[in-house]
Scaffold this motif. Structure first.
Motif, PDB file in Angstrom:
ATOM      1  N   GLY A  34      68.373 -56.873  -1.546  1.00  0.00           N
ATOM      2  CA  GLY A  34      68.984 -55.953  -2.510  1.00  0.00           C
ATOM      3  C   GLY A  34      69.021 -54.540  -1.959  1.00  0.00           C
ATOM      4  O   GLY A  34      68.158 -53.713  -2.261  1.00  0.00           O
ATOM      5  N   LEU A  35      70.028 -54.245  -1.149  1.00  0.00           N
ATOM      6  CA  LEU A  35      70.089 -52.968  -0.433  1.00  0.00           C
ATOM      7  C   LEU A  35      70.103 -51.773  -1.384  1.00  0.00           C
ATOM      8  O   LEU A  35      69.353 -50.818  -1.182  1.00  0.00           O
ATOM      9  CB  LEU A  35      71.317 -52.929   0.481  1.00  0.00           C
ATOM     10  CG  LEU A  35      71.489 -51.672   1.327  1.00  0.00           C
ATOM     11  CD1 LEU A  35      70.304 -51.485   2.272  1.00  0.00           C
ATOM     12  CD2 LEU A  35      72.791 -51.736   2.102  1.00  0.00           C
ATOM     13  N   ASP A  36      70.937 -51.812  -2.420  1.00  0.00           N
ATOM     14  CA  ASP A  36      71.045 -50.660  -3.313  1.00  0.00           C
ATOM     15  C   ASP A  36      69.733 -50.377  -4.034  1.00  0.00           C
ATOM     16  O   ASP A  36      69.297 -49.233  -4.120  1.00  0.00           O
ATOM     17  CB  ASP A  36      72.173 -50.868  -4.324  1.00  0.00           C
ATOM     18  CG  ASP A  36      73.545 -50.878  -3.676  1.00  0.00           C
ATOM     19  OD1 ASP A  36      73.691 -50.305  -2.566  1.00  0.00           O
ATOM     20  OD2 ASP A  36      74.473 -51.458  -4.262  1.00  0.00           O
ATOM     21  N   ALA A  37      69.095 -51.419  -4.530  1.00  0.00           N
ATOM     22  CA  ALA A  37      67.826 -51.239  -5.242  1.00  0.00           C
ATOM     23  C   ALA A  37      66.735 -50.738  -4.301  1.00  0.00           C
ATOM     24  O   ALA A  37      65.960 -49.837  -4.645  1.00  0.00           O
ATOM     25  CB  ALA A  37      67.403 -52.549  -5.913  1.00  0.00           C
ATOM     26  N   ALA A  38      66.672 -51.310  -3.113  1.00  0.00           N
ATOM     27  CA  ALA A  38      65.665 -50.882  -2.136  1.00  0.00           C
ATOM     28  C   ALA A  38      65.911 -49.432  -1.721  1.00  0.00           C
ATOM     29  O   ALA A  38      64.972 -48.639  -1.616  1.00  0.00           O
ATOM     30  CB  ALA A  38      65.682 -51.797  -0.918  1.00  0.00           C
ATOM     31  N   ALA A  39      67.169 -49.070  -1.491  1.00  0.00           N
ATOM     32  CA  ALA A  39      67.499 -47.701  -1.094  1.00  0.00           C
ATOM     33  C   ALA A  39      67.114 -46.715  -2.192  1.00  0.00           C
ATOM     34  O   ALA A  39      66.603 -45.626  -1.898  1.00  0.00           O
ATOM     35  CB  ALA A  39      68.978 -47.584  -0.762  1.00  0.00           C
ATOM     36  N   ALA A  40      67.321 -47.078  -3.439  1.00  0.00           N
ATOM     37  CA  ALA A  40      66.945 -46.198  -4.548  1.00  0.00           C
ATOM     38  C   ALA A  40      65.429 -46.004  -4.593  1.00  0.00           C
ATOM     39  O   ALA A  40      64.953 -44.888  -4.817  1.00  0.00           O
ATOM     40  CB  ALA A  40      67.456 -46.771  -5.864  1.00  0.00           C
ATOM     41  N   ARG A  41      64.670 -47.065  -4.375  1.00  0.00           N
ATOM     42  CA  ARG A  41      63.204 -46.949  -4.365  1.00  0.00           C
ATOM     43  C   ARG A  41      62.730 -46.054  -3.230  1.00  0.00           C
ATOM     44  O   ARG A  41      61.891 -45.182  -3.418  1.00  0.00           O
ATOM     45  CB  ARG A  41      62.552 -48.338  -4.250  1.00  0.00           C
ATOM     46  CG  ARG A  41      62.601 -49.139  -5.529  1.00  0.00           C
ATOM     47  CD  ARG A  41      61.700 -50.372  -5.452  1.00  0.00           C
ATOM     48  NE  ARG A  41      61.994 -51.241  -4.329  1.00  0.00           N
ATOM     49  CZ  ARG A  41      62.891 -52.215  -4.333  1.00  0.00           C
ATOM     50  NH1 ARG A  41      63.609 -52.454  -5.413  1.00  0.00           N
ATOM     51  NH2 ARG A  41      63.071 -52.972  -3.260  1.00  0.00           N
ATOM     52  N   TYR A  42      63.265 -46.266  -2.020  1.00  0.00           N
ATOM     53  CA  TYR A  42      62.855 -45.447  -0.886  1.00  0.00           C
ATOM     54  C   TYR A  42      63.294 -43.997  -1.058  1.00  0.00           C
ATOM     55  O   TYR A  42      62.585 -43.078  -0.656  1.00  0.00           O
ATOM     56  CB  TYR A  42      63.380 -46.022   0.429  1.00  0.00           C
ATOM     57  CG  TYR A  42      62.503 -47.105   0.988  1.00  0.00           C
ATOM     58  CD1 TYR A  42      61.402 -46.795   1.783  1.00  0.00           C
ATOM     59  CD2 TYR A  42      62.753 -48.446   0.735  1.00  0.00           C
ATOM     60  CE1 TYR A  42      60.581 -47.781   2.303  1.00  0.00           C
ATOM     61  CE2 TYR A  42      61.938 -49.446   1.246  1.00  0.00           C
ATOM     62  CZ  TYR A  42      60.856 -49.105   2.025  1.00  0.00           C
ATOM     63  OH  TYR A  42      60.050 -50.091   2.533  1.00  0.00           O
ATOM     64  N   ALA A  43      64.448 -43.759  -1.652  1.00  0.00           N
ATOM     65  CA  ALA A  43      64.910 -42.394  -1.894  1.00  0.00           C
ATOM     66  C   ALA A  43      63.938 -41.669  -2.821  1.00  0.00           C
ATOM     67  O   ALA A  43      63.609 -40.497  -2.583  1.00  0.00           O
ATOM     68  CB  ALA A  43      66.316 -42.398  -2.477  1.00  0.00           C
ATOM     69  N   ARG A  44      63.470 -42.351  -3.854  1.00  0.00           N
ATOM     70  CA  ARG A  44      62.475 -41.738  -4.744  1.00  0.00           C
ATOM     71  C   ARG A  44      61.175 -41.477  -3.992  1.00  0.00           C
ATOM     72  O   ARG A  44      60.560 -40.422  -4.130  1.00  0.00           O
ATOM     73  CB  ARG A  44      62.211 -42.637  -5.956  1.00  0.00           C
ATOM     74  CG  ARG A  44      63.321 -42.626  -6.986  1.00  0.00           C
ATOM     75  CD  ARG A  44      62.913 -43.287  -8.286  1.00  0.00           C
ATOM     76  NE  ARG A  44      62.430 -44.651  -8.135  1.00  0.00           N
ATOM     77  CZ  ARG A  44      63.193 -45.742  -8.124  1.00  0.00           C
ATOM     78  NH1 ARG A  44      64.506 -45.624  -8.262  1.00  0.00           N
ATOM     79  NH2 ARG A  44      62.664 -46.943  -8.006  1.00  0.00           N
ATOM     80  N   PHE A  45      60.751 -42.430  -3.178  1.00  0.00           N
ATOM     81  CA  PHE A  45      59.508 -42.301  -2.431  1.00  0.00           C
ATOM     82  C   PHE A  45      59.570 -41.156  -1.419  1.00  0.00           C
ATOM     83  O   PHE A  45      58.659 -40.344  -1.326  1.00  0.00           O
ATOM     84  CB  PHE A  45      59.194 -43.626  -1.734  1.00  0.00           C
ATOM     85  CG  PHE A  45      57.920 -43.619  -0.941  1.00  0.00           C
ATOM     86  CD1 PHE A  45      56.688 -43.636  -1.566  1.00  0.00           C
ATOM     87  CD2 PHE A  45      57.956 -43.604   0.436  1.00  0.00           C
ATOM     88  CE1 PHE A  45      55.510 -43.622  -0.837  1.00  0.00           C
ATOM     89  CE2 PHE A  45      56.785 -43.603   1.182  1.00  0.00           C
ATOM     90  CZ  PHE A  45      55.558 -43.608   0.538  1.00  0.00           C
ATOM     91  N   PHE A  46      60.671 -41.093  -0.655  1.00  0.00           N
ATOM     92  CA  PHE A  46      60.822 -40.072   0.377  1.00  0.00           C
ATOM     93  C   PHE A  46      61.248 -38.716  -0.173  1.00  0.00           C
ATOM     94  O   PHE A  46      61.078 -37.689   0.474  1.00  0.00           O
ATOM     95  CB  PHE A  46      61.855 -40.501   1.427  1.00  0.00           C
ATOM     96  CG  PHE A  46      61.435 -41.655   2.288  1.00  0.00           C
ATOM     97  CD1 PHE A  46      60.145 -41.768   2.759  1.00  0.00           C
ATOM     98  CD2 PHE A  46      62.353 -42.634   2.647  1.00  0.00           C
ATOM     99  CE1 PHE A  46      59.755 -42.827   3.570  1.00  0.00           C
ATOM    100  CE2 PHE A  46      61.983 -43.695   3.458  1.00  0.00           C
ATOM    101  CZ  PHE A  46      60.678 -43.793   3.914  1.00  0.00           C
ATOM    102  N   GLY A  47      61.875 -38.718  -1.347  1.00  0.00           N
ATOM    103  CA  GLY A  47      62.385 -37.467  -1.906  1.00  0.00           C
ATOM    104  C   GLY A  47      63.667 -37.003  -1.253  1.00  0.00           C
ATOM    105  O   GLY A  47      63.981 -35.815  -1.245  1.00  0.00           O
ATOM    106  N   CYS A  48      64.424 -37.939  -0.681  1.00  0.00           N
ATOM    107  CA  CYS A  48      65.711 -37.597  -0.062  1.00  0.00           C
ATOM    108  C   CYS A  48      66.624 -38.812  -0.104  1.00  0.00           C
ATOM    109  O   CYS A  48      66.167 -39.938  -0.250  1.00  0.00           O
ATOM    110  CB  CYS A  48      65.527 -37.137   1.381  1.00  0.00           C
ATOM    111  SG  CYS A  48      64.936 -38.432   2.507  1.00  0.00           S
ATOM    112  N   ASP A  49      67.914 -38.555  -0.017  1.00  0.00           N
ATOM    113  CA  ASP A  49      68.891 -39.646   0.018  1.00  0.00           C
ATOM    114  C   ASP A  49      69.076 -40.124   1.444  1.00  0.00           C
ATOM    115  O   ASP A  49      68.937 -39.361   2.402  1.00  0.00           O
ATOM    116  CB  ASP A  49      70.240 -39.173  -0.532  1.00  0.00           C
ATOM    117  CG  ASP A  49      70.179 -38.908  -2.018  1.00  0.00           C
ATOM    118  OD1 ASP A  49      69.444 -39.633  -2.716  1.00  0.00           O
ATOM    119  OD2 ASP A  49      70.861 -37.982  -2.474  1.00  0.00           O
TER     120      ASP A  49
END
Length: 74
Positions: A34-49
């Motif tokens: 699930g690329l979109d869901a995983a990317a959203a989680r990592y974006a929140r974790f890293f604080g960047c898109d």
């Protein structure tokens, strides 16, 4: 993304050389369904898109990068 609180235990001189000559890890790749869901989680974790490409999202970090890829893109 990761900080060692006891670097003296991890970065021991006898463990810092590899037969292939590698001296650093520049990027890690994680294959996800699930690329979109995983990317959203990592974006929140890293604080960047991340930067989006075909089947991948790449996060440029202060020390290296993390790429998320679909199985097909990998």
């Amino acid at each position: 993304m990761l900080r060692h609180h006891t670097p003296e235990l991890l970065w021991q001189p006898g463990q810092l050389q590899h037969p292939n000559g590698a001296v650093a890890l520049q990027e890690a790749v994680v294959v996800v369904d699930g690329l979109d869901a995983a990317a959203a989680r990592y974006a929140r974790f890293f604080g960047c898109d991340g930067v989006t490409g075909q089947g991948l999202v790449r996060f440029e970090l202060s020390a290296g990068a993390l790429s998320l890829m679909t199985p097909a893109a990998f």
